[in-house]
Design an enzyme around this catalytic site. Sequence first.
Site, PDB file in Angstrom:
ATOM      1  N   ASP A 194       0.881  -1.054   0.107  1.00  7.08           N
ATOM      2  CA  ASP A 194      -0.059   0.031  -0.112  1.00  7.08           C
ATOM      3  C   ASP A 194       0.976   1.271  -0.041  1.00  7.08           C
ATOM      4  O   ASP A 194       2.181   1.272   0.247  1.00  7.08           O
ATOM      5  CB  ASP A 194      -1.028  -0.337   1.280  1.00  7.08           C
TER       6      ASP A 194
HETATM    7  C1  NOJ Z   1      -4.106   3.725   0.095  1.00  9.91           C
HETATM    8  C2  NOJ Z   1      -5.462   2.689   0.129  1.00  9.91           C
HETATM    9  O1  NOJ Z   1      -5.288   2.206   1.470  1.00  9.91           O
HETATM   10  C3  NOJ Z   1      -5.570   1.904  -1.038  1.00  9.91           C
HETATM   11  O2  NOJ Z   1      -6.762   1.100  -0.604  1.00  9.91           O
HETATM   12  C4  NOJ Z   1      -5.501   2.354  -2.481  1.00  9.91           C
HETATM   13  O3  NOJ Z   1      -5.434   1.446  -3.575  1.00  9.91           O
HETATM   14  C5  NOJ Z   1      -4.038   3.163  -2.403  1.00  9.91           C
HETATM   15  N1  NOJ Z   1      -3.777   4.130  -1.483  1.00  9.91           N
HETATM   16  C6  NOJ Z   1      -3.800   3.761  -3.852  1.00  9.91           C
HETATM   17  O4  NOJ Z   1      -4.657   4.929  -3.812  1.00  9.91           O
END
Ligand code: NOJ
Length: 713
Positions: free
Chosen positions: A257
């Site tokens: 993430d």
């Molecule tokens: C953080 C989020 O937790 C995740 O779900 C997302 O896909 C990513 N950022 C990318 O935007």
Amino acid sequence: MDLKKLLSKMTLEQKLAQLTQVNANCLTVGASEDITGPEQEVSLTKADVASAGSTLNFENAAEGIRVQKEHLELDPNKIPLLFMHDVIHGYKTIYPIPLALGASFDTDTVEECCAMASEEMTVGGVHVTFAPMVDLVRDPRWGRCMETTGEDPYLNCDMARAMVRGFQKSGKVAACVKHFAAYGQSESGLDYSATDMSERTLRDFYLPAYKAAIDEGVEMLMTSFNILNGVPSSGNKWLVKNLLRDEWGYDKIVISDYNAFREMKALGFCETEKECAKLAIDATSDIEMMSPCYLQNIPQLINEGVVSEEQIDEAVMRVLRLKEKLGLFEKPYLYADPKAEEEICLCEKHRDIARRAAEKSAVLLKNDNVLPFNKNAVKRVAVIGPFADRVMLGNWLCHGKESEGISALTGIKGLLKNAEVLYSKGCLEGVNESDCSLVEEAKALAKECDAVIICAGEDYKMSGESMSRAELRLSPAQKTLIREVGKVNKNTAVVLFSGRALVLTDIIDDINALVLAWQPGTEGGNAIANLLFGEVNFGAKLPMTFPRSEGQIPAYYNCYRSSRPYEGPYGCWYIDMPKARLFEFGYGLSYTSFEVSAPELSSLTMNKGESIEVSVNVKNVGKMAGETVVQLYIRDDFASLARPNRELKGYKKIFLNAGEAQRVIFTISEEQLKFWSINNKFEAEEGSFTLWVNENGIVNETDGVKFNLLSKK
Ligand code: NOJ
């Protein structure tokens, strides 16, 4: 493309670039500028950005084509970029949030929605969507409940499979299941807080939906931000290497993430970014999203002999394989097409899918003879409330715009050609809004109308990432509005917008009709109008329990039994409120009524390896056609480990005309009776089970039917 040959030509730096993902805004600020903004935040250099192997969050097809072209001109190996994006519930045509889709219990609709999003993102130049999010939730304080399909592993598995099928069936898009693992159980419902649970709970409840997505062929997996039993997922060797790769056989891309490798430092798990890189690569994490731990530290780790180049090669191969599978080497712009993007996005067909999905996911929670309103009889309708004139798209709205959607007010006006439809805001949107100065005007309007609709709940900006709430009630101003308007006009329905289960205890008695519209997306207003005026019927059920108070959280139906279930002294109860939750998982009303006969079993015993059938007769005994969800619950009465009170093990969504009946048959196999046993494996134990079948989630202990599981014949 001979990927091995390509890999053999690549320098270590070029390989690491394939494992680095940058945000699109790094590429749109212009390569010649000084390092500011997003790159600086994550310590990426301009050169890092220019060579990266993938990006996230592009604006549109034209921009994607431009960036791909520039990238290919510079890249020595001519390896195209992978474009990824959070296409969570639509690209431009926004359909209801995933939690609402869970309520539909309708995998065909869910698959259709995801296929539609996939079509739009394909022409928009996006190759990978960061969906489905399949984190199981039991705590509505967590803002990201809206992105999940709810609290039940059986339903979540079905939904995960349907989403993967929908996104990937064209072969032009890859889906990415997330957030591995158990991100939804973050402590206190606070985003980014730790998760702590037994391996048994993890395996029985939380892991199955990720596994279901993998078995359905999902192309990518994202690890979670959280600590799981002391170890952040990005560097969790047990979770990623041992369980995901070795035990489940998953050999595709694992992506972190956002900045999560580096955040292992803040979590107190790594002292340096070098250590972050070492733990992440040892866990077999492949792509690092928006942080430079691999780029800046792997060369040294290899020099020191603590990381091998083979580890890097394996990760890079996984990335190259996906690029090849999607066809990027042959056609680097793939299907990005600004003209088609213009034509396909928000086309009538897609709006129609979004509207039907919103109709199929709205839950009727209460109706004391108010709904449906009579379209032909009403002359003056008041549409009141902070969300009456808003298009409730839902967070993670991708490229959706409120200006392109339909509000409840617009939808109702569109449906009622011969009635006067009047609007009053009633109060402002704020989460704790207490100013009631607009209520009088709304009340005066309601008095003069023959039907009133109040659009209340939470703004969609109040759920989503980092949007935890400690209190889940409506704002004081909204409560006053509902009470006061209800006093002057009994023919009032409340439409509730929400991205989670809310606490409605202190207002429910003031409401005569309550419709849970969730965050219904672009076509929400048309769907709401059709439902309120009986053009379509309700058929959705709650995928998440609505607690009576925040104090009941975690509130979920498939909990363990108590030795003292009664309410009273020395009972398992609250001394200050009833134990029952306000609305249970599986609950939802309709404009018609259904009768479900007592379950009949093909046999009262079942040998392991065999199956039995359970059937019921379901009859529409009301006056209107409609859908309902026939639900099968099973309890393992006695086992070597205590088993939950009951668990959903099957459901069927059926449509019946008024007066029509249907025999609904479920097959029970050994598989449905398995759990992570005392022997640390999935197995079903011989002995007694009880089952129930209903269509509203309400289970009476005495209606249960017993059967026995016997050893193999
Ligand atoms: C953080 C989020 O937790 C995740 O779900 C997302 O896909 C990513 N950022 C990318 O935007």
